[in-house]
Scaffold this motif. Structure first.
Motif, short mmCIF file in Angstrom:
data_model
loop_
_atom_site.label_atom_id
_atom_site.label_comp_id
_atom_site.label_asym_id
_atom_site.label_seq_id
_atom_site.Cartn_x
_atom_site.Cartn_y
_atom_site.Cartn_z
N GLN A 5 42.08 -0.83 33.47
CA GLN A 5 43.27 -0.63 32.64
C GLN A 5 43.30 -1.62 31.46
OE1 GLN A 5 45.44 1.95 32.74
NE2 GLN A 5 46.05 1.05 30.79
N SER A 44 43.56 -0.63 27.59
CA SER A 44 44.62 -1.18 26.74
C SER A 44 44.04 -1.82 25.49
CB SER A 44 45.45 -2.20 27.51
OG SER A 44 46.15 -1.57 28.55
N SER A 47 44.46 5.88 26.68
CA SER A 47 45.08 6.19 27.97
C SER A 47 44.37 7.39 28.58
CB SER A 47 46.57 6.49 27.79
OG SER A 47 46.77 7.61 26.95
#
Length: 190
Positions: A158, A162, A167
């Motif tokens: 993740q 980021s 996403s």
């Protein structure tokens, strides 16, 4: 606009042009003319009366200069889609090594998806107009996964997503046989 950073024979770019004939495409392939016949690739497009790629670059997508050349070929703007089925080395019968004449890097010791995500993040740090993927654009990657692996272990963390302002949107599995699947994984750029 579509970029395939591991274009190979350009079959994904050809398919893209079959679906949308006005698509502007660019391919990058590390293999030299001994591994990929760029003239034959262009003939495939012309014989089907399709718009050929704006550029077929010989080089490594991880190289900043090569990425800049890809953007220059479409007017120095980011791509709408990065679409690729990169070489992960799982299905290859011969393990390529750093000394291989066809590939100057080992297919079996790098994760192309993680490389792409890192590059998107690095290009974001470089700032516009140097980014490689438009905001709202898509990163679409095929990811092979053996029966001993979890697809989630092969995806970027993740934090990496980021950093790249990506996403996860969609994952779809295509079973190839009892021991190997290929996942279509789609990320959206924020």
């Amino acid at each position: 606009t579509i970029l395939d950073p591991y274009a190979g024979s350009c079959s994904l770019l050809l398919a893209s042009s079959l679906i949308e004939s006005e698509t502007t495409t660019v391919g990058i392939e590390i293999a030299n003319e001994n591994g990929i016949n760029r003239t034959s690739i262009m003939t495939d497009f012309y014989s089907r009366d399709l718009t050929p790629p704006k550029s077929l670059l010989c080089g490594d997508f991880r190289n900043e200069t090569i990425r800049d050349m890809a953007r220059e070929s479409i007017g120095n703007v980011p791509f709408d889609v990065i679409l690729t089925d990169p070489p992960y080395g799982i299905r290859e019968k011969q393990e390529w090594t750093l000394s291989s004449s066809n590939y100057p890097w080992s297919l079996c010791h790098t994760n192309p998806l993680l490389d792409i995500v890192k590059i998107v993040a690095m290009d974001l740090e470089r700032g516009k107009p140097l980014i490689c993927l438009n905001g709202g654009g898509r990163l679409v990657v095929f990811v092979p996964c053996t029966s001993q692996q979890s697809i989630y272990d092969l995806l970027p963390a993740q934090e990496q997503l980021s950093d790249a302002m990506l996403s996860l949107e969609v994952m779809v599995e295509q079973r190839l046989n009892d021991s190997l699947s290929r996942w279509l994984v789609v990320f959206e750029s924020k």
